[in-house]
Design an enzyme around this catalytic site. Structure first.
Site, mmCIF file in Angstrom:
data_model
loop_
_atom_site.group_PDB
_atom_site.id
_atom_site.type_symbol
_atom_site.label_atom_id
_atom_site.label_comp_id
_atom_site.label_asym_id
_atom_site.label_seq_id
_atom_site.Cartn_x
_atom_site.Cartn_y
_atom_site.Cartn_z
ATOM 1 N N CYS A 135 -2.727 15.219 -12.100
ATOM 2 C CA CYS A 135 -1.891 16.258 -11.081
ATOM 3 C C CYS A 135 -1.082 17.330 -11.517
ATOM 4 O O CYS A 135 -0.261 17.021 -12.084
ATOM 5 C CB CYS A 135 -1.028 15.084 -10.150
ATOM 6 S SG CYS A 135 -0.073 15.917 -9.043
ATOM 7 N N CYS A 138 2.431 17.643 -9.909
ATOM 8 C CA CYS A 138 3.453 16.476 -10.195
ATOM 9 C C CYS A 138 3.902 16.724 -11.627
ATOM 10 O O CYS A 138 5.103 16.788 -11.895
ATOM 11 C CB CYS A 138 2.796 15.263 -10.378
ATOM 12 S SG CYS A 138 1.572 14.762 -8.995
ATOM 13 N N ASP A 139 2.944 17.337 -12.382
ATOM 14 C CA ASP A 139 3.323 17.329 -14.148
ATOM 15 C C ASP A 139 3.655 19.033 -14.657
ATOM 16 O O ASP A 139 3.949 18.941 -15.647
ATOM 17 C CB ASP A 139 2.464 16.400 -14.925
ATOM 18 C CG ASP A 139 2.474 14.886 -14.179
ATOM 19 O OD1 ASP A 139 3.540 14.329 -13.971
ATOM 20 O OD2 ASP A 139 1.306 14.327 -14.352
#
Ligand code: NAP
Length: 313
Positions: A135, A138-139
């Site tokens: 993701c 997200c990261d």
């Protein structure tokens, strides 16, 4: 959850589930939408959505989902968190085992979507959170000014690669063929982006790591068989998706790759169980198609419940 009996229980809180919830509660059905983790589904990990009508210039996935949720609870949809472990189909009533507790309803709408597929490489799982991710939204921000790779050639890989150029010093897009599967507009952006390098006809053979995490990968040319090492601080895997349907595998017909067999009318092989969105055998997986599917499923569930009531009288 107010009490344990509903007309409709919707499993999954993405665009299909929310739309099913909106239509079902607007049809005055006592409806509950259950979500395992985060309301909004995959859209919560999507950056700009450019193909949802009504938002020229695009809208961020989480912002769109907040609006969806606000809208569907306006009509009285109840929402809750929990993992559905099992559905017991007693015909006119269905019992759902949710985190060990029982809920009953007349109709179930499954909108559980899909999860990212893994590459299946040695060390991949152990390196999640230490360089390997599924993701980018997200990261991505953890990878500033370092080289990273994105694996895959579809829309997700293309969008993630473009998004990651905000942070990374270089993005290597590793694709197993010599042509991307992603839509043309994304292909064009990828091909002309100065930070993106494409490793055509390439797959990841091996991950390289030390005690701090991922340090690189060995790429293999699928045509010549030659291998080369690339230095990487991060690797984002975007090689497709797997439907989240294991919990209904003994109840409804699934395709070989796990999608719920259901036509445009969202009817599954089990009466009273409907499937909508990405977990169904759809030809296109988009927010717009998931929304249409959710609406159809709710109307089908309403009709099914009406017929149950008629057969009772
Ligand atoms: P996808 O379209 O199935 O693409 C998966 C990609 O990964 C393909 O390029 C595939 O290569 C490659 N791949 C699969 N297994 C691999 C392996 N073991 N090793 C290396 N590469 C592998 O998946 P997706 O990109 O996640 O998209 C899923 C669905 O969501 C699609 O229908 C997509 O259109 C949709 N989506 C739409 C948007 C949008 O409209 N903005 C954004 C994201 C996703 P091959 O090409 O050789 O098969």
């Amino acid at each position: 959850m107010s009490d344990s009996t509903y007309d409709v229980i919707i499993i999954g809180g993405g665009p299909a589930g929310m739309t099913a919830g909106l239509y079902a509660s607007r049809a005055m059905l006592k409806s509950l939408m259950l979500e395992k983790m985060i309301m909004g589904g995959q859209m919560m990990t999507t950056t700009k959505v450019e193909n949802w009508p009504g938002y020229p210039g695009g809208i961020e996935g989480p912002e769109l989902m907040m609006k969806f949720q606000e809208h569907c609870v306006e009509f009285g949809l109840e929402t809750g968190y929990g993992t559905v472990e099992k559905i017991i189909d007693n015909g006119a009533s269905k019992t759902l085992i949710v985190d060990g507790k029982e809920l009953t309803c007349k109709a179930v709408i499954v909108t559980t979507g899909v999860v990212p597929r893994k590459l299946g490489l040695e060390g991949e799982e152990a390196l999640v959170g230490r360089g390997v991710s599924y993701c980018a939204t997200c990261d991505g921000a953890f990878f500033r000014d370092v080289p990273i790779a994105v694996i895959g050639g579809g829309d997700t890989a293309a969008e993630e690669a473009l998004f990651l150029t905000r942070f990374a010093s270089k993005v290597i897009l590793v694709h197993r063929r010599d042509q991307l599967r992603a839509t043309k507009i994304l292909q064009e952006r990828i091909l002309k982006h100065e930070k993106i390098e494409i490793a055509w006809n390439s797959v990841v053979d091996r991950l390289l790591s030390d005690n701090t995490g991922l340090t690189g990968a060995v790429l293999r040319d699928t045509q010549s068989g030659e291998t080369r090492e690339v230095e990487l601080a991060g690797m984002f895997v975007a090689v497709g998706v797997t439907p989240t349907t294991g919990f209904v595998a003994d109840l409804v017909e699934l395709t070989e790759d796990g999608y719920i067999q259901a036509g445009e009318d969202t009817h599954t092989s089990a009466p009273g169980i409907f499937a909508a969105g990405d977990c169904r055998t759809t030809v296109l997986k988009q927010v717009s198609t998931a929304v249409g599917d959710g609406a159809v499923a709710a109307i089908m569930a309403e009709k099914y419940i009406e017929e149950l009531q008629h057969s009772d009288n």
